[in-house]
Design a protein around this motif. Structure first.
Motif, PDB file in Angstrom:
ATOM      1  N   GLN A  90      33.957 -29.317 -12.747  1.00 31.81           N
ATOM      2  CA  GLN A  90      35.181 -28.593 -12.425  1.00 31.81           C
ATOM      3  C   GLN A  90      36.335 -29.583 -12.270  1.00 31.81           C
ATOM      4  O   GLN A  90      36.145 -30.696 -11.818  1.00 31.81           O
ATOM      5  CB  GLN A  90      35.034 -27.788 -11.113  1.00 31.81           C
ATOM      6  N   LYS A  91      37.510 -29.129 -12.629  1.00 31.19           N
ATOM      7  CA  LYS A  91      38.704 -29.961 -12.514  1.00 31.19           C
ATOM      8  C   LYS A  91      39.773 -29.207 -11.728  1.00 31.19           C
ATOM      9  O   LYS A  91      39.717 -27.989 -11.590  1.00 31.19           O
ATOM     10  CB  LYS A  91      39.240 -30.336 -13.907  1.00 31.19           C
ATOM     11  N   PHE A  92      40.762 -29.957 -11.215  1.00 33.18           N
ATOM     12  CA  PHE A  92      41.847 -29.354 -10.458  1.00 33.18           C
ATOM     13  C   PHE A  92      42.454 -28.213 -11.265  1.00 33.18           C
ATOM     14  O   PHE A  92      42.629 -28.356 -12.467  1.00 33.18           O
ATOM     15  CB  PHE A  92      42.917 -30.415 -10.150  1.00 33.18           C
ATOM     16  N   PRO A  93      42.742 -27.103 -10.661  1.00 36.70           N
ATOM     17  CA  PRO A  93      42.749 -26.766  -9.234  1.00 36.70           C
ATOM     18  C   PRO A  93      41.454 -26.088  -8.755  1.00 36.70           C
ATOM     19  O   PRO A  93      41.445 -25.471  -7.700  1.00 36.70           O
ATOM     20  CB  PRO A  93      43.919 -25.798  -9.117  1.00 36.70           C
ATOM     21  N   PHE A  94      40.389 -26.233  -9.509  1.00 33.29           N
ATOM     22  CA  PHE A  94      39.160 -25.497  -9.194  1.00 33.29           C
ATOM     23  C   PHE A  94      38.114 -26.353  -8.481  1.00 33.29           C
ATOM     24  O   PHE A  94      36.968 -25.968  -8.388  1.00 33.29           O
ATOM     25  CB  PHE A  94      38.577 -24.886 -10.476  1.00 33.29           C
ATOM     26  N   VAL A  95      38.490 -27.503  -7.968  1.00 31.43           N
ATOM     27  CA  VAL A  95      37.545 -28.370  -7.264  1.00 31.43           C
ATOM     28  C   VAL A  95      37.455 -27.943  -5.797  1.00 31.43           C
ATOM     29  O   VAL A  95      38.472 -27.838  -5.111  1.00 31.43           O
ATOM     30  CB  VAL A  95      37.969 -29.846  -7.373  1.00 31.43           C
ATOM     31  N   MET A  96      36.227 -27.693  -5.310  1.00 31.41           N
ATOM     32  CA  MET A  96      36.005 -27.218  -3.944  1.00 31.41           C
ATOM     33  C   MET A  96      35.146 -28.186  -3.123  1.00 31.41           C
ATOM     34  O   MET A  96      34.595 -27.812  -2.093  1.00 31.41           O
ATOM     35  CB  MET A  96      35.321 -25.836  -3.958  1.00 31.41           C
ATOM     36  N   VAL A  97      35.022 -29.432  -3.589  1.00 26.31           N
ATOM     37  CA  VAL A  97      34.310 -30.490  -2.861  1.00 26.31           C
ATOM     38  C   VAL A  97      35.159 -31.745  -2.990  1.00 26.31           C
ATOM     39  O   VAL A  97      35.594 -32.080  -4.092  1.00 26.31           O
ATOM     40  CB  VAL A  97      32.903 -30.751  -3.457  1.00 26.31           C
ATOM     41  N   ASP A  98      35.417 -32.435  -1.872  1.00 28.12           N
ATOM     42  CA  ASP A  98      36.211 -33.658  -1.964  1.00 28.12           C
ATOM     43  C   ASP A  98      35.594 -34.842  -1.216  1.00 28.12           C
ATOM     44  O   ASP A  98      36.211 -35.896  -1.123  1.00 28.12           O
ATOM     45  CB  ASP A  98      37.656 -33.425  -1.521  1.00 28.12           C
ATOM     46  N   LYS A  99      34.366 -34.683  -0.713  1.00 31.31           N
ATOM     47  CA  LYS A  99      33.690 -35.772  -0.006  1.00 31.31           C
ATOM     48  C   LYS A  99      32.180 -35.674  -0.221  1.00 31.31           C
ATOM     49  O   LYS A  99      31.643 -34.583  -0.356  1.00 31.31           O
ATOM     50  CB  LYS A  99      33.950 -35.697   1.498  1.00 31.31           C
TER      51      LYS A  99
END
Length: 143
Positions: A18-27
């Protein structure tokens, strides 16, 4: 208790399909062959943020992307490109509470079974050490 951070936003995004704006994990906080702990800070510009809360669909997508991060990191460690994966099924999802803006959620993915590109996982999502969602997913790697 301080939580150790293994990977931050940019490195995590490179491991997800998934790529921005559909990313729901950042760590990514931890990884083993059979588990992963991921995180995500809720922001008001998120696609699934509405009327002060992060919606159920966003929580479920966060859970699914946490599984994808486990797969992506496994392939990264082998110096291979991760294949695209798909949600095969979602079972017994229970959502108890919805996060608000600036909340950071954590999901623990536990691999129950893995065979022929099909993975069955348990996922528990917490906010401030309180369980807010849990369920099972089956994911399938594209051939």
């Amino acid at each position: 208790m301080e939580t150790l951070l293994l990977l931050e936003k940019e490195a995590v995004e490179n491991l997800l399909p998934q790529k921005f704006p559909f990313v729901m994990v950042d760590k990514m906080y931890s990884f083993t062959e059979t588990s992963l702990v991921s995180g995500f800070k809720i922001k008001n510009d998120n696609l699934f943020f509405d009327n002060g809360t992060f919606l159920e669909a966003g929580l479920i997508e966060h859970m699914a992307q946490s599984v994808a991060l486990h797969t992506g990191y496994q392939f990264f460690l082998k110096n291979e490109i991760a294949p695209t994966g798909y949600i095969g099924s979602i079972k017994e999802i229970a959502i108890k509470k919805l996060p608000k803006m600036n909340d950071t959620i954590q999901s623990t993915v536990t691999i129950l079974q893995e065979f022929a590109g099909i993975t069955l996982v348990d996922i528990v999502t917490t906010l401030n050490n309180e369980e807010i969602a849990k369920g099972q997913m089956k994911t399938v790697l594209a051939k």
